[in-house]
Structure formats: C-alpha cells, structure tokens
Design a protein around this motif. Structure first.
Motif, PDB file in Angstrom:
ATOM      1  N   GLN A  71     -22.766  25.371 -18.436  1.00  0.00           N
ATOM      2  CA  GLN A  71     -23.889  26.314 -18.355  1.00  0.00           C
ATOM      3  C   GLN A  71     -24.550  26.508 -19.716  1.00  0.00           C
ATOM      4  OE1 GLN A  71     -22.160  29.849 -16.686  1.00  0.00           O
ATOM      5  NE2 GLN A  71     -21.875  28.975 -14.638  1.00  0.00           N
ATOM      6  N   ILE A  72     -23.738  26.582 -20.773  1.00  0.00           N
ATOM      7  CA  ILE A  72     -24.305  26.745 -22.127  1.00  0.00           C
ATOM      8  C   ILE A  72     -25.110  25.513 -22.510  1.00  0.00           C
ATOM      9  CG2 ILE A  72     -23.710  27.027 -24.561  1.00  0.00           C
ATOM     10  CD1 ILE A  72     -21.214  28.572 -23.599  1.00  0.00           C
ATOM     11  N   ALA A  73     -24.578  24.309 -22.179  1.00  0.00           N
ATOM     12  CA  ALA A  73     -25.271  23.063 -22.554  1.00  0.00           C
ATOM     13  C   ALA A  73     -26.554  22.866 -21.769  1.00  0.00           C
ATOM     14  CB  ALA A  73     -24.336  21.870 -22.340  1.00  0.00           C
ATOM     15  N   ALA A  74     -26.727  23.557 -20.632  1.00  0.00           N
ATOM     16  CA  ALA A  74     -27.940  23.378 -19.820  1.00  0.00           C
ATOM     17  C   ALA A  74     -29.137  24.137 -20.375  1.00  0.00           C
ATOM     18  CB  ALA A  74     -27.660  23.832 -18.385  1.00  0.00           C
ATOM     19  N   LYS A  75     -28.979  24.850 -21.465  1.00  0.00           N
ATOM     20  CA  LYS A  75     -30.084  25.622 -22.056  1.00  0.00           C
ATOM     21  C   LYS A  75     -31.223  24.680 -22.449  1.00  0.00           C
ATOM     22  CE  LYS A  75     -31.655  29.617 -23.677  1.00  0.00           C
ATOM     23  NZ  LYS A  75     -31.926  30.774 -22.835  1.00  0.00           N
ATOM     24  N   GLU A  76     -32.430  24.984 -22.054  1.00  0.00           N
ATOM     25  CA  GLU A  76     -33.595  24.129 -22.306  1.00  0.00           C
ATOM     26  C   GLU A  76     -33.864  23.969 -23.798  1.00  0.00           C
ATOM     27  OE1 GLU A  76     -36.900  21.768 -21.875  1.00  0.00           O
ATOM     28  OE2 GLU A  76     -35.320  22.307 -20.459  1.00  0.00           O
ATOM     29  N   GLU A  77     -33.664  25.050 -24.592  1.00  0.00           N
ATOM     30  CA  GLU A  77     -33.940  24.946 -26.031  1.00  0.00           C
ATOM     31  C   GLU A  77     -33.019  23.932 -26.695  1.00  0.00           C
ATOM     32  OE1 GLU A  77     -35.733  28.713 -24.724  1.00  0.00           O
ATOM     33  OE2 GLU A  77     -33.875  27.668 -24.292  1.00  0.00           O
ATOM     34  N   ILE A  78     -31.786  23.775 -26.188  1.00  0.00           N
ATOM     35  CA  ILE A  78     -30.875  22.782 -26.768  1.00  0.00           C
ATOM     36  C   ILE A  78     -31.401  21.383 -26.537  1.00  0.00           C
ATOM     37  CG2 ILE A  78     -28.535  21.837 -26.605  1.00  0.00           C
ATOM     38  CD1 ILE A  78     -27.540  24.609 -26.001  1.00  0.00           C
ATOM     39  N   ARG A  79     -31.877  21.114 -25.290  1.00  0.00           N
ATOM     40  CA  ARG A  79     -32.449  19.777 -25.016  1.00  0.00           C
ATOM     41  C   ARG A  79     -33.652  19.522 -25.914  1.00  0.00           C
ATOM     42  NH1 ARG A  79     -31.659  21.195 -19.352  1.00  0.00           N
ATOM     43  NH2 ARG A  79     -29.961  19.956 -18.440  1.00  0.00           N
ATOM     44  N   ARG A  80     -34.513  20.511 -26.031  1.00  0.00           N
ATOM     45  CA  ARG A  80     -35.727  20.317 -26.840  1.00  0.00           C
ATOM     46  C   ARG A  80     -35.388  20.129 -28.308  1.00  0.00           C
ATOM     47  NH1 ARG A  80     -39.342  25.352 -25.318  1.00  0.00           N
ATOM     48  NH2 ARG A  80     -40.558  24.496 -27.050  1.00  0.00           N
ATOM     49  N   TYR A  81     -34.387  20.831 -28.800  1.00  0.00           N
ATOM     50  CA  TYR A  81     -34.005  20.647 -30.206  1.00  0.00           C
ATOM     51  C   TYR A  81     -33.485  19.230 -30.441  1.00  0.00           C
ATOM     52  CZ  TYR A  81     -31.447  21.130 -34.551  1.00  0.00           C
ATOM     53  OH  TYR A  81     -30.995  20.957 -35.815  1.00  0.00           O
ATOM     54  N   LEU A  82     -32.702  18.693 -29.508  1.00  0.00           N
ATOM     55  CA  LEU A  82     -32.166  17.346 -29.681  1.00  0.00           C
ATOM     56  C   LEU A  82     -33.228  16.268 -29.560  1.00  0.00           C
ATOM     57  CD1 LEU A  82     -28.773  17.601 -27.767  1.00  0.00           C
ATOM     58  CD2 LEU A  82     -29.133  17.451 -30.227  1.00  0.00           C
ATOM     59  N   GLY A 105     -13.195  34.936 -26.623  1.00  0.00           N
ATOM     60  CA  GLY A 105     -12.307  33.802 -26.795  1.00  0.00           C
ATOM     61  C   GLY A 105     -12.941  32.601 -27.450  1.00  0.00           C
ATOM     62  N   ILE A 106     -14.224  32.644 -27.836  1.00  0.00           N
ATOM     63  CA  ILE A 106     -14.883  31.496 -28.469  1.00  0.00           C
ATOM     64  C   ILE A 106     -14.772  31.652 -29.978  1.00  0.00           C
ATOM     65  CG2 ILE A 106     -17.057  30.272 -28.816  1.00  0.00           C
ATOM     66  CD1 ILE A 106     -17.900  31.001 -26.059  1.00  0.00           C
ATOM     67  N   SER A 107     -14.296  30.577 -30.644  1.00  0.00           N
ATOM     68  CA  SER A 107     -14.190  30.569 -32.099  1.00  0.00           C
ATOM     69  C   SER A 107     -15.426  29.971 -32.756  1.00  0.00           C
ATOM     70  CB  SER A 107     -12.960  29.769 -32.534  1.00  0.00           C
ATOM     71  OG  SER A 107     -12.931  29.616 -33.932  1.00  0.00           O
ATOM     72  N   CYS A 108     -15.961  28.896 -32.186  1.00  0.00           N
ATOM     73  CA  CYS A 108     -17.095  28.199 -32.822  1.00  0.00           C
ATOM     74  C   CYS A 108     -17.808  27.366 -31.773  1.00  0.00           C
ATOM     75  CB  CYS A 108     -16.602  27.317 -33.979  1.00  0.00           C
ATOM     76  SG  CYS A 108     -17.908  26.368 -34.764  1.00  0.00           S
ATOM     77  N   ILE A 109     -19.153  27.208 -31.939  1.00  0.00           N
ATOM     78  CA  ILE A 109     -19.956  26.338 -31.075  1.00  0.00           C
ATOM     79  C   ILE A 109     -20.696  25.364 -31.980  1.00  0.00           C
ATOM     80  CG2 ILE A 109     -21.781  26.192 -29.334  1.00  0.00           C
ATOM     81  CD1 ILE A 109     -21.167  29.030 -28.514  1.00  0.00           C
ATOM     82  N   CYS A 110     -20.586  24.043 -31.653  1.00  0.00           N
ATOM     83  CA  CYS A 110     -21.240  23.000 -32.446  1.00  0.00           C
ATOM     84  C   CYS A 110     -22.105  22.139 -31.526  1.00  0.00           C
ATOM     85  CB  CYS A 110     -20.220  22.108 -33.149  1.00  0.00           C
ATOM     86  SG  CYS A 110     -19.198  22.993 -34.327  1.00  0.00           S
ATOM     87  N   LEU A 111     -23.238  21.705 -32.043  1.00  0.00           N
ATOM     88  CA  LEU A 111     -24.139  20.784 -31.344  1.00  0.00           C
ATOM     89  C   LEU A 111     -24.091  19.440 -32.063  1.00  0.00           C
ATOM     90  CD1 LEU A 111     -26.124  20.570 -28.992  1.00  0.00           C
ATOM     91  CD2 LEU A 111     -27.967  21.207 -30.557  1.00  0.00           C
ATOM     92  N   ILE A 172     -28.021  10.563 -22.255  1.00  0.00           N
ATOM     93  CA  ILE A 172     -27.240  11.397 -23.169  1.00  0.00           C
ATOM     94  C   ILE A 172     -28.070  11.669 -24.412  1.00  0.00           C
ATOM     95  CG2 ILE A 172     -25.162  11.534 -24.561  1.00  0.00           C
ATOM     96  CD1 ILE A 172     -24.656  11.706 -21.602  1.00  0.00           C
ATOM     97  N   GLN A 173     -28.348  12.985 -24.670  1.00  0.00           N
ATOM     98  CA  GLN A 173     -29.091  13.382 -25.869  1.00  0.00           C
ATOM     99  C   GLN A 173     -28.155  13.862 -26.982  1.00  0.00           C
ATOM    100  OE1 GLN A 173     -31.619  16.336 -23.960  1.00  0.00           O
ATOM    101  NE2 GLN A 173     -33.388  15.022 -24.244  1.00  0.00           N
ATOM    102  N   GLY A 174     -26.944  14.232 -26.620  1.00  0.00           N
ATOM    103  CA  GLY A 174     -25.988  14.737 -27.599  1.00  0.00           C
ATOM    104  C   GLY A 174     -24.823  15.405 -26.859  1.00  0.00           C
ATOM    105  N   PHE A 175     -24.054  16.186 -27.567  1.00  0.00           N
ATOM    106  CA  PHE A 175     -22.883  16.830 -26.995  1.00  0.00           C
ATOM    107  C   PHE A 175     -22.798  18.263 -27.518  1.00  0.00           C
ATOM    108  CE2 PHE A 175     -21.039  13.015 -25.243  1.00  0.00           C
ATOM    109  CZ  PHE A 175     -21.557  12.020 -26.077  1.00  0.00           C
ATOM    110  N   LEU A 176     -22.218  19.126 -26.663  1.00  0.00           N
ATOM    111  CA  LEU A 176     -21.937  20.509 -27.044  1.00  0.00           C
ATOM    112  C   LEU A 176     -20.429  20.651 -27.174  1.00  0.00           C
ATOM    113  CD1 LEU A 176     -23.360  23.266 -27.509  1.00  0.00           C
ATOM    114  CD2 LEU A 176     -22.693  23.865 -25.184  1.00  0.00           C
ATOM    115  N   GLU A 177     -19.966  21.083 -28.319  1.00  0.00           N
ATOM    116  CA  GLU A 177     -18.545  21.213 -28.609  1.00  0.00           C
ATOM    117  C   GLU A 177     -18.229  22.685 -28.835  1.00  0.00           C
ATOM    118  OE1 GLU A 177     -17.259  19.533 -32.291  1.00  0.00           O
ATOM    119  OE2 GLU A 177     -15.509  18.648 -31.317  1.00  0.00           O
ATOM    120  N   ILE A 178     -17.339  23.262 -27.989  1.00  0.00           N
ATOM    121  CA  ILE A 178     -16.979  24.680 -28.061  1.00  0.00           C
ATOM    122  C   ILE A 178     -15.485  24.771 -28.365  1.00  0.00           C
ATOM    123  CG2 ILE A 178     -16.931  26.880 -26.853  1.00  0.00           C
ATOM    124  CD1 ILE A 178     -19.180  25.920 -25.114  1.00  0.00           C
ATOM    125  N   TYR A 179     -15.141  25.563 -29.395  1.00  0.00           N
ATOM    126  CA  TYR A 179     -13.749  25.784 -29.763  1.00  0.00           C
ATOM    127  C   TYR A 179     -13.321  27.155 -29.206  1.00  0.00           C
ATOM    128  CZ  TYR A 179     -14.115  21.825 -32.889  1.00  0.00           C
ATOM    129  OH  TYR A 179     -14.277  20.576 -33.399  1.00  0.00           O
TER     130      TYR A 179
END
Length: 873
Positions: A71-82, A105-111, A172-179
C-alpha cells in the motif's frame, strides 16, 4: 585396582561380572526407554501443536506487513519521483514520516532505484548507499519479500521487507525497502505458555542468525551463530519440519520442534528442557539401576575367587618370562600337568631355546643396519644444508624485489641493492652503467671498495666491457686468474675466490654490468639468483627511465596548461569587451536608425508631400535597409548575450495557438508580397506551454521568415503543432514513435529528457522551396551561415543569425531543434518545447488555413473549423 584389572585373574572376574550385569542393564534400559518414549511422545505432540500455532501467528503478522508495504509503494508521488520528478523528494519524504508516525514498529523507509541504490530515505545517512538486500532484488522484482536481519548498535533488532514499485504498464521503476522493529515478534517468542519453566521459543534464519538478540538470552561465551543447531541443519537440508532431542540453544539437552515460516528463510524453534519432561522416567530408571549394581557387586566378588584358582599356574609361567626379559635366557618353566597349562609350558621352553639362537643373529644385523643409518644421516644433512641455502636465497630475492619495486631513483636504488647483497651473499660488488656521451662503462655504485678507486671501461675492455659487449655472464675463479680482486677485511687483504660479471639488460637494451666477488666459490643456485637479480634490475632501470620521462612530460604539460589558462582568461576578457561594445553600439545606433525608419515611413506615406515613383522607391529602400540593419543589430546583441550566458528567460504559462497567430501576423505582409500561403494546424492534445513567450514567438518568426525566403512564388508553408513522445517510458519514450526516432536520428539530434506523451510539444515549419544542399546542411544552425534566397520579395541575403538564434532559444528552454530537407522539394524545421500544466487544459484541436493573396490590395484570411481552447476544472 589397575593391576588387578590388567591381570588374568581380574579379566576373568570382569568377564563373569559383565555376563551377569548385561541382562540387568538391558532390563533397566527397557524400563527407562518405555517411560522415556511415552513422555517424549506426549511432549512432542504438545510442542508441535504449539510451534505450528505460533508459526501461523508470525506468518499472519508478516503478511499484514507485506500488505502495508504494497500500500505504501502504491503512492502516486513515489512513482512520479522515480520517473524523474525530483521536485517531489520533499513530498515523498513527508509521506514516509507520516507513515512511520501512523504505523507503529517502522524503523526506516528507503526508496531504491532498479539497481538497488538508495535514492531517498527517512534516514538521511542511508541516501546514496547500496541496499543491504542486493541478493534479494531479483526475487523482489516478482513479489514482496522479507529481507535480512540487522542488529543495530542501540540494541534494537530490525528486519526488512522489500516490495517493487511498478509503473502502470507493469515495469519495475524501483523498490521500496521498509525496516521493521522485531519487538512485535518478540512478544510471540517470549510467551512461556506450554514451554515449562526452562523452555524457550526463538526465530532464526537458515544461515543460523538469531532474529532477536533478546530472545533468548545466550549463555556466557556463546556466540549468536546457530549454524550447529540440529533443527536448522535438518530444515536447511530439505525437511519441511523437525522434532526430536538435541542440545538446545542454552547448551542443555532439550526436546524441540521447528517449522519454517512461509515466504521467508526463517525457522521457528520451540524447546522444552529434557530434564523437566523425563523427571518421572528418570526416577524409575534410577531405582532399577541401583538394584542392578548391587547384584553385580556380589557377582564380582564370587568371580574373583573363581579366577584366583584358575590363574595360579599362569603366575609361575609369568615369573619365568620375567627372568628371560631381564636377559636370563637359560631359565625354563617346570611342567607339572598334561593339560592346557602343561602344553603351554612346553611350548614356552621351546620358544626360549629358539630365542637364544635368534638373539646372536640379531646382534650382527644391528651392527650392519647402524652403518647404513650413518650413511643416510650424512645424506640428509647435505640435503638439509641445500634447503637452508635455497630458503636463504629466496628470502634474499624477495628483499631485493621489494627494494626494486619501491625505487624511483637510480642513485638511491643501486646502493640499496648492493647493501642487501653484501655481505650476506657476496663480499664485494660494483655496478657499471654505460654513458652514451662518453662511450664508457662508468662505476655508479660499489660495496667493499671505494667508488673513487674504480675506473671506467670501454665496451670490450676487461671482463666488464666484454660482458657488456657480448651480453653474457662471465664467471672466473682464483685458480685460473690469480690476483683477480683483493678484498680488504680490516685485518688483512684477502684474494677473492670467484668473480661473476653479469650484464644488466631489458629486452634488446643493455644498461650496464654488475660485478660480484666472493671469498668462497658460489654454488649454482646462488649464480642463478644473481642472474635473475641482474635481469630484474634491468627492468627496474627501464621503469625508472620511463618514470623520469613521464615526469618531465608532466612538467611540460603543466607549463602548457598554465599558458592555456592565461589564454582562456584573455579570451574571457575579450568576450566581455565584445559584449560591452555591442551593447554600447546597439544603444548608440538604435536612436538614429529608429529616426531614419520613422522619417522614411512619413515620407512614403506622403506626410511631407507627394513623391514621384523613383523617390518612393528610394524611400522604401531606405526604410527596408534601416529595418534590416536594426534587426541585424538586435540579433547580434541577443547572440552575444547567449554566448556570454547573460540572457535570462521570463517563463510563463501561455497558449501555443496564440503565439503561432502572433508570429503569423508579423510575417503576413512579407508572405503576401511573395504570394505565399501559410497554413496553421494544431492537433488534439496540444497543451499549454511554460516558456518565454517573446523568445518562442521570435523562434517561430525566424523559421517562417526563413521559409518565405526559400519558397517559390505561389507556394505554401505548413505550420504544425502536435504532442511529442510515444506514451512509454525508457529510451523509446525519449524518441517518441519509431518514425520520430528515425527522423531525429537522421537529423543528428540528441535525445531529450522526459517520457510520456503530452510532456513535450513539437512545432514544425514545412516549406516547398529549394531545400537545403547536402554540403551545407550540417552548418545551417551556425551563425553567419547565409544562402541567397529565392523568393521575389527577398532581394537581399539574410544576416545568417536567424537559425542560430532559434537553436539557442530552443536549447535554453531545454528542447531540441533539427531540420529535414530534400534538395529541390523543400525543408521542414522542427523544434520541441516542454509543456506546462496539461491537466488544466483540454485541446479540442483545430485546423486553420490562411492564404495570402493579392486581391486589389486587400489581404484575405480564411479560417476553417477552429474552435477555441476551453479551460476546464
């Protein structure tokens, strides 16, 4: 006790004891095994149900985290940024912080980009770093995966979830990595229900790494690696699950079960202390064992008495054997019975007699073998000396190589080399280098002799000159050349036993020779070592020469670079002077030129009285020449500002349709005089343009003026505006459709940024004139490239700046311009500009045709089906 067990009496007693104790032990083991199996089976069933239940809880938790990551990776702004909208970086980061605050429970989010590089992160220090899950990118491209476990320095343990970010067409435009923090899973693992007082449940990877350092607490001295754990080995080897008895994570015997967690490489293990499970079974087995030991002790006492009676004759045999062992070979055993013991005594007496004979033969053979061993020891000593010498030469060679590899100067290299060789291998040495200017081998370094006492040699003179000229080694000894070299030891002078002269060569070049003298003859391997050192010295001298040549060349280049920098500064100063001169001249000439144009206009309109035909023609020529000169001055000033980087754009959002009509209005008089028609078409989908409206209008005017100049009388010019791009991303989107890509490649145009259709608009000006000759096509956009026009209304050549300015203005907007032409059939000039906010405008499309005709001095324009552009919300 030890003597008793080693004696025959003790062995017989022990055998009787074992024959009695084994059945008792079997009975005790059967009783214990039955109790153990019952307790183990009950506990294994309970523990297996508990493990599967907790595994389902963990899988449900991980599936919830995967869904949240998608759900977080489906954000339109993320696609447009990539896709390149880097201005959205702040928006995406704010979204990351909002998600971290909302979801616990989330420590870090990386694109990440497709290569796994972190391009945006909620933690600034992670940006620009590669992901810690590079090996999982292939799997993450297909589905959301659970990544590695990380143990942070602050004591918090985290794990990662990697999900792909895809475009609308599935690329594939990129990956979302959540710790995620492990603390939610720790609550599941810390639950003690069903594990007893000493049991434990923990998660680990197939590689043996604990998911959490808090669960469980490892015993002192135990590392965090569980590679030796039996459940991990079984499941990693292919088992779907495991249950059994083994040494647990607390180094105690446990009964445990383990199941793999679906979709990860994690294994959930639950362990219960074996001592708690088998407490009752151990009590029954212990009681049975004590009873068995008491019975065995009584049997042992009885067996000892029986064994004593059997072994009495054998003790007598042992006494005689002891005498024989001390050298009394004449001692014999008395034979008192005809049973097995009597037969053994007779055989022993025969063996003693034979042993006496063999003893004398053995003494002779020992003497012979001793002589053979002395010869072998001497041979081994020689081989040992040879190996020590070889080891010494290898270490000496390594030290020489280290010295050669670090040398950059011949004057420092040669003394250092001789210092290593003398006196460890040789006692005296000198190096002679050939001096081309003098034609002599001159001594440059020595050890054992003063350098000033050595003389130079000509090629072919003496052993040094002979070795240099013939390019071969020369070895001489004192026996064949008495008084060859005398070495000063400080006590008395000594004559060198042997001298070796080695040429210093590299490829086909001989640099000099090395002379080495030793007090003792050098073995073959020492001579080979010296020969190798001379070859490596030649290669080093070659490298030093090349280094010095490169150093001299670098000095020359540095001097040239300084001269070039000074010239660049002078050119910059000249350019500033040129720009200031053009600005002053433009200001000084604009006023008189405008006055000339205005006065000639008044004269031509009859304000000062009527003019005859010749006077009218002269006045119009004055007006046209003044306007041409004013336009040329403005073009020169604009071009100079562009070259100096001082021309700034005033960007605004405007309708491209309006600019095209404004440009048409500026050139319609010229087109009418040449009887040339102009057609303007704007296709559906053309958006508004964010650019400098004055410069865009000037681009279109320059292209229309150029088209009029090179069109035939009665021809037509087509102006087209349409969206540019193919509706895709990647290389094909930059070029647009296949036809657009081929056209731009043939015109030599570089790719433009962007991607989706509607982000760029293309404007083309097509004429039916003479076209562009192939020999001049490459330089048409260069300043002052002029060609004689063909239109009857254009009786003078242009300034050669119109196309150059058009290209400069287009490139300032980030666009491109190119030309296509067929000689004799016409030319098409196309330029592209970035669109504005296309979401706020809808273009219905129109086609407008304007025909310039001469109808009794009346200008007529026809417009066909041209609906207005409508603003929408």
């Amino acid at each position: 006790m030890e003597f008793f067990l080693r004696s025959l009496k003790g062995k017989l007693a022990l055998n009787i004891f074992l024959l009695a104790i084994i059945p008792l032990l079997v009975l005790s083991a059967f009783s214990y095994q039955r109790s153990y199996r019952s307790a183990l089976q009950d506990q294994a069933e309970d523990l297996e149900a508990l493990t599967h239940s907790r595994g389902v809880q963990i899988e449900t938790y991980l599936e919830l985290r995967r869904q949240q990551a998608r759900q977080i990776a489906a954000k339109e702004e993320i696609r447009r940024y990539l896709t390149g909208e880097t201005a959205l970086a702040g928006t995406v980061k704010a979204y990351f912080y909002e998600v971290i605050a909302k979801i616990g429970g989330i420590s870090c989010i990386c694109l990440l980009d497709p290569a796994g590089q972190v391009v945006l992160s909620s933690h600034l220090e992670r940006e620009g770093q590669p992901t810690r899950n590079l090996e999982l990118l292939g799997a993450a491209a297909r589905d959301t995966v659970v990544g590695n476990i990380l143990h942070k320095n602050n004591g918090e343990d985290i794990f990662s979830i990697l999900t792909p970010v895809t475009s609308y067409d599935g690329r594939i435009q990129g990956f979302l990595e959540i710790y995620w923090l492990v603390r939610d899973l720790e609550a599941v693992m810390l639950e003690q229900r069903g594990l007893g007082s000493g049991g434990v449940a923990y998660l680990a990877t197939r590689q043996g790494e604990l998911l959490s350092r808090k669960v469980p607490a490892l015993p002192p001295g135990r590392s965090g690696s569980l590679l030796a754990s039996l459940p991990l080995r079984e499941i990693s080897g292919g088992s779907t699950d495991f249950h059994g008895e083994y040494n647990g994570i607390s180094d105690q015997r446990v009964i445990g079960t383990a199941v793999p967690i679906k979709g990860t490489d994690w294994i959930l293990t639950a362990e219960v202390l074996r001592s708690e499970v088998l407490h009752e079974a151990a009590f029954v087995a212990g009681t049975t064992l004590w009873i068995s030991l008491a019975a065995a002790l009584m049997i042992l006492v009885a067996g000892s008495l029986i064994a004593a009676r059997i072994t009495a004759p054998l003790r007598e045999l042992q006494s005689v054997a002891d005498h024989m062992a001390r050298g009394n070979l004449q001692q014999r055993v008395p034979v008192r019975s005809a049973d097995e013991v009597g037969l053994l005594a007779s055989s022993f007496n025969s063996m003693a007699a034979r042993l006496t004979e063999l003893y004398h033969d053995l003494e002779e053979k020992v003497e012979q073998r001793t002589d053979q061993l002395k010869d072998t020891v001497a041979t081994l000593e020689d081989e040992r000396s040879r190996l020590r010498r070889r080891d010494f030469l290898n270490r000496l060679h390594s030290e020489v190589l280290a010295s050669l590899s670090s040398a950059l100067n011949q004057d420092k290299l040669l003394p250092s080399l001789l210092q290593i060789l003398c006196p460890s291998l040789i006692q005296s040495a000198a190096v002679y280098i050939y001096d081309e200017s003098a034609g002599l081998l001159k001594p440059v370094a020595s050890s054992g002799h003063a350098l000033g006492s050595l003389r130079a040699y000509a090629p072919g003179e003496g052993f040094p000159g002979q070795a240099y000229l013939e390019r071969r080694s020369i070895h001489v000894s004192q026996a064949s050349h008495e008084g060859l070299i005398r070495l000063g030891t400080g006590l008395r002078d000594t004559v060198a036993e042997c001298v070796t002269v080695l040429p210093i060569t590299f490829a086909d070049t001989v640099y000099g020779v090395m002379v080495a003298a030793a007090l003792d003859p050098l073995p073959e391997d020492a001579l080979d070592c010296l020969a190798n050192i001379s070859i490596e010295l030649g290669a080093t001298l070659r490298n030093i020469q090349q280094y010095q040549a490169v150093h001299r060349l670098a000095e020359v280049l540095r001097a040239k670079s300084e001269e070039l920098e000074l010239a660049n500064q002078e050119l910059a100063q000249a350019n500033r002077v040129k720009l200031e001169f053009l600005a002053v001249m433009s200001h000084e000439l604009n006023t008189p030129l405008n006055s000339i144009i205005e006065f000639s206009t008044l004269l031509s309109e009859g304000e000062a009285g009527g003019l005859n035909q010749y006077q009218g023609d002269y006045v119009r020529n004055i007006k046209d020449s003044g306007a041409h000169l004013l336009s040329l001055m403005n073009d020169l000033l604009d071009l100079s500002k562009i070259e100096a980087g001082r021309l700034s754009l005033q960007l605004s959002l405007f309708h491209l349709e309006d600019v095209l009509w404004q440009a048409f209005a500026l050139v319609k008089g010229q087109a009418a005089r040449c009887e040339i028609g102009i057609t303007i078409r704007v296709e559906e989908g053309v958006s508004s343009v964010r650019a400098d409206v004055l410069r865009v209008r000037q681009i279109v005017v320059n292209l229309l003026t150029n088209a009029i100049k090179f069109s035939h009388t009665g021809g037509n010019i087509l102006v087209t505006a349409k969206p540019y791009g193919g509706g895709k991303t990647g290389p094909e989107a930059v070029a647009g459709t296949r036809a657009e890509a081929e056209t731009r490649a043939a015109a030599g145009v570089e790719p433009v940024p962007g991607g989706r259709r509607g982000e760029w608009v293309a404007v083309s000006v097509e004429d039916q004139g003479v076209g562009i000759p192939l020999v001049t096509k490459a330089g048409i956009f260069e300043p002052f490239n002029r060609t004689k026009p063909v239109a009857p209304c254009c009786n003078t050549e242009g300034s050669g700046l119109g196309l150059a300015l058009a290209r400069s203005f287009v490139e300032l907007h980030g666009g491109r311009i190119w030309a296509e032409s067929i000689e004799g059939r016409g030319s098409t000039f196309t330029f592209i500009l970035p669109c504005g906010d296309a979401e706020h405008w809808v273009d219905a499309g129109y086609a407008a045709s304007v025909n310039a005709v001469d109808d009794g001095g009346t200008w007529m324009a026809e417009k066909e089906a041209a609906p207005s552009r409508l603003p929408v919300d």
